[in-house]
Design a protein around this motif. Structure first.
Motif, PDB file in Angstrom:
ATOM      1  N   ARG A   6       0.835  -1.202   0.000  1.00 50.36           N
ATOM      2  CA  ARG A   6       0.000   0.000   0.000  1.00 50.36           C
ATOM      3  C   ARG A   6       0.871   1.255   0.000  1.00 50.36           C
ATOM      4  O   ARG A   6       0.930   1.987   0.991  1.00 50.36           O
ATOM      5  CB  ARG A   6      -0.943  -0.007   1.209  1.00 50.36           C
ATOM      6  CG  ARG A   6      -2.075  -1.031   1.084  1.00 50.36           C
ATOM      7  CD  ARG A   6      -2.817  -1.186   2.397  1.00 50.36           C
ATOM      8  NE  ARG A   6      -3.987  -2.048   2.254  1.00 50.36           N
ATOM      9  CZ  ARG A   6      -3.929  -3.371   2.230  1.00 50.36           C
ATOM     10  NH1 ARG A   6      -2.765  -3.983   2.334  1.00 50.36           N
ATOM     11  NH2 ARG A   6      -5.032  -4.095   2.100  1.00 50.36           N
ATOM     12  N   PRO A   7       1.550   1.518  -1.099  1.00 49.74           N
ATOM     13  CA  PRO A   7       2.464   2.665  -1.146  1.00 49.74           C
ATOM     14  C   PRO A   7       1.755   4.012  -0.978  1.00 49.74           C
ATOM     15  O   PRO A   7       2.314   4.930  -0.379  1.00 49.74           O
ATOM     16  CB  PRO A   7       3.116   2.550  -2.533  1.00 49.74           C
ATOM     17  CG  PRO A   7       2.182   1.694  -3.334  1.00 49.74           C
ATOM     18  CD  PRO A   7       1.571   0.749  -2.356  1.00 49.74           C
ATOM     19  N   GLU A   8       0.523   4.125  -1.476  1.00 52.79           N
ATOM     20  CA  GLU A   8      -0.177   5.409  -1.355  1.00 52.79           C
ATOM     21  C   GLU A   8      -0.525   5.691   0.105  1.00 52.79           C
ATOM     22  O   GLU A   8      -0.342   6.820   0.590  1.00 52.79           O
ATOM     23  CB  GLU A   8      -1.463   5.407  -2.204  1.00 52.79           C
ATOM     24  CG  GLU A   8      -1.222   5.313  -3.700  1.00 52.79           C
ATOM     25  CD  GLU A   8      -1.034   3.876  -4.170  1.00 52.79           C
ATOM     26  OE1 GLU A   8      -1.222   2.959  -3.334  1.00 52.79           O
ATOM     27  OE2 GLU A   8      -0.701   3.683  -5.343  1.00 52.79           O
ATOM     28  N   GLU A   9      -1.030   4.685   0.806  1.00 53.41           N
ATOM     29  CA  GLU A   9      -1.361   4.878   2.219  1.00 53.41           C
ATOM     30  C   GLU A   9      -0.100   5.127   3.038  1.00 53.41           C
ATOM     31  O   GLU A   9      -0.122   5.896   4.003  1.00 53.41           O
ATOM     32  CB  GLU A   9      -2.127   3.669   2.748  1.00 53.41           C
ATOM     33  CG  GLU A   9      -3.529   3.547   2.197  1.00 53.41           C
ATOM     34  CD  GLU A   9      -4.347   2.496   2.924  1.00 53.41           C
ATOM     35  OE1 GLU A   9      -4.433   2.566   4.162  1.00 53.41           O
ATOM     36  OE2 GLU A   9      -4.889   1.597   2.247  1.00 53.41           O
ATOM     37  N   SER A  46       0.902   8.627   5.323  1.00 48.82           N
ATOM     38  CA  SER A  46       1.076   8.434   6.765  1.00 48.82           C
ATOM     39  C   SER A  46       2.321   9.112   7.312  1.00 48.82           C
ATOM     40  O   SER A  46       2.566   9.059   8.518  1.00 48.82           O
ATOM     41  CB  SER A  46       1.126   6.932   7.084  1.00 48.82           C
ATOM     42  OG  SER A  46      -0.071   6.303   6.708  1.00 48.82           O
ATOM     43  N   PHE A  47       3.113   9.725   6.448  1.00 51.74           N
ATOM     44  CA  PHE A  47       4.362  10.331   6.901  1.00 51.74           C
ATOM     45  C   PHE A  47       4.394  11.823   6.552  1.00 51.74           C
ATOM     46  O   PHE A  47       3.780  12.264   5.584  1.00 51.74           O
ATOM     47  CB  PHE A  47       5.565   9.633   6.268  1.00 51.74           C
ATOM     48  CG  PHE A  47       5.839   8.272   6.842  1.00 51.74           C
ATOM     49  CD1 PHE A  47       6.717   8.116   7.910  1.00 51.74           C
ATOM     50  CD2 PHE A  47       5.214   7.143   6.332  1.00 51.74           C
ATOM     51  CE1 PHE A  47       6.975   6.873   8.451  1.00 51.74           C
ATOM     52  CE2 PHE A  47       5.453   5.893   6.867  1.00 51.74           C
ATOM     53  CZ  PHE A  47       6.343   5.755   7.926  1.00 51.74           C
TER      54      PHE A  47
END
Length: 555
Positions: free
Chosen positions: A411-414, A418-419
């Motif tokens: 889940r690269p988009e999530e 998140s950062f």
């Protein structure tokens, strides 16, 4: 670097901690070399030495290798607390693979998500869960092999302790060709290959439910898992002579780190329970001279509400700590009266594989997350702008440290959302609202998603809950929002009364609240319930009550 808390830093504890540059499996290997005959586990009076635990982990790792499990492959660990969980955990790491701990409350449909998300080919499960795994075998998913453990196989002496049904159950026969009994897998004679993983290889994927969507795998390396395991040992002055009571589920990061990985790192003894039982817990503390017990507030509340708790010898305890929810002040006072110990609260998430903040043992603050631990940099920011805030200003808690995960699996988009980058460092956005005081202690206000907006007034449910625990008749409470035609939403309290409460009405509680808190915080309605919904880790499932309330209003 946030350093306001250094004035409160505990004496004789270094501010920086150098972590071992080894795999987490090496912790078991080293303890087995140092203390081969010392009990690693005591399980309802049955014991397993470090030597035996290491031998079994090596044997199961060999079986996994024979099943085709290789470096970086994900293996599901679907089991309640038992010695076999610990063995399987370290066997998976020994096979250079990744542990995927699965909540044993999950059923076949939920389990299917974990299989599909991780492409796991092997699952290690408790025999009471076989019926939920079997539908996924064949050519329906990637799952090909299942190792089935009967917890009763770990019992080697008679006991007068009250055993959970799953522990009493004898080993059952397996009929599915893709399933193998635990003992048969260990006795198959397979030998694992060389241990090739190091600190930066993936080790564990605890799944986080987050606030929306399907559970997400938090990618943790051996380095990040090692961080909180070692942090906890050093912070609490644990040694090889420590004896830890394990009552939190191992699939959850707090139990995993504080009551499994930490003790095994130091060579301590784990006294393990499969299911929470306050009488059995008291018996074990007395019999095995437990020194440390990590729990959650609900366990402590239940334990201290036992009418005969004062009859047990609890004098061996030198540390009682936990998290998940703030400890009510009245309960903390009773704990101190009984043991002379303050409840030491901490704070962490699946994404940080347990604690980023802990209270100093000698200077804890009640209902407080604690201070950032070794090498952790935490800040408070405005949710929308990202502007950094100062002392006593409420915003989102963000954190950076060696225990931080590598992101969400697949889940690269999530992960990107998140950062946030500050001062050249990547900080994880926790989604928790809080603040720090003038001494650098952090306090939780509430989840970002949980805030109630009543006519523009912001109500934080955890604050109202904390106040309501002062009511002499209230045992537990949960604050949720209820739709309101004029205010948009308003405050509702779901309340569990004490057995001895007598005749208490909704009007009584509301009248009491009006005397104790600001008008906009006072519950407009109070619903008395027999119990509150909780997760397997004991966390209050406020969202379940919230959704029920709004669905009821809509209909």
């Amino acid at each position: 670097m946030f350093d306001r808390h250094y004035a409160a830093w505990p004496d004789h504890v270094p501010r920086h901690l150098t972590l071992p540059q080894t795999s987490v499996f090496s912790n078991l290997e080293v303890s087995a070399l140092r203390y081969p005959k010392r009990n690693a586990i005591v399980y309802y009076d049955s014991s397993i030495t470090y030597e035996a635990l290491h031998k079994d982990a090596e044997a199961l790792a060999g079986y996994l290798k024979n099943c085709g499990v290789g470096k970086g492959d994900r293996v599901l660990l679907y089991m309640q607390n038992a010695p076999q969980f610990i063995t399987a955990y370290f066997a998976i790491l020994r096979a250079n693979a990744v542990v995927v701990p699965v909540n044993p409350m999950n059923r076949a449909t939920e389990l299917e998500h974990y299989v599909a998300d991780t492409s796991a080919t092997v699952c290690i499960c408790g025999q009471e869960l076989v019926g939920f795994v079997e539908p996924l075998l064949g050519d329906k998913t990637t799952l090909q092999n299942v190792v089935v453990a009967a917890y009763s196989d770990a019992l080697n002496v008679e006991t007068d302790l009250d055993l959970p049904a799953e522990v009493r159950a004898p080993r059952a026969e397996l009929s599915h060709p893709q399933m193998i009994a635990w003992n048969d897998a260990l006795n198959a004679g397979h030998v694992p290959g060389p241990l090739t993983v190091g600190p930066d290889d993936l080790a564990v994927f605890p799944y986080s439910s987050g606030t929306t969507g399907a559970p997400k795998g938090c990618m943790h390396t051996h380095r990040s898992v090692m961080a909180t395991a070692v942090h906890g040992v050093v912070w609490t002055h644990s040694t090889v002579e420590s004896t830890i009571l394990a009552t939190l589920p191992y699939f959850h990061v707090t139990g995993m780190q504080s009551a499994m990985n930490g003790p095994i790192y130091s060579g301590a003894t784990i006294v393990l329970m499969t299911r929470w039982d306050r009488k059995v817990a008291a018996q074990l503390i007395q019999k095995y001279r437990i020194t440390r017990w990590v729990n959650i507030a609900t366990m402590a509340i239940d334990f201290l509400s036992a009418p005969d708790v004062g009859e047990y010898d609890l004098s061996s305890l030198n540390n009682i700590s936990g998290g998940g929810a703030a400890m009510p002040k009245a309960i903390e006072a009773k704990l101190y009266e009984l043991t002379g110990l303050h409840y030491v609260e901490g704070y962490g998430l699946s994404e940080t594989i347990a604690a980023t903040h802990l209270n100093p043992i000698t200077r804890p603050k009640a209902q407080c997350l604690g201070i950032p631990v070794f090498d952790v940099d935490s800040r408070i920011i405005e949710i929308d702008s990202g502007k950094e805030l100062g002392p006593n200003e409420v915003g989102e808690i963000i954190t950076h440290g060696p225990q931080l995960f590598q992101g969400y699996w697949n889940r690269p988009e999530e992960t990107a959302r998140s950062f946030i980058e500050i001062d050249g460092k990547q900080f994880f956005r926790t989604g928790d609202m809080g603040y720090y005081d003038d001494e650098g202690y952090f306090f939780l206000v509430d989840r970002v998603k949980r805030m109630i907006n009543a006519s523009g007034f912001k109500v934080w449910p955890s604050e109202v809950e904390s106040l309501m625990y002062r009511h002499p008749a209230i045992r537990e409470c949960c604050i949720i929002s209820s739709p309101h035609p004029r205010r948009g939403e308003t405050v509702k309290a779901c309340v569990v009364l004490k057995d001895e409460a007598g005749a208490v009405t909704e009007e009584d509680v509301i009248a009491w609240c009006k005397e104790e808190m600001a008008a906009y915080k006072v519950p407009a309605t109070v619903e008395f319930v027999d119990e509150l919904p909780r997760s397997p880790t004991g966390k209050l499932m406020w969202r379940v009550l919230q959704e029920q309330e709004w669905k009821k209003a809509a209909s």
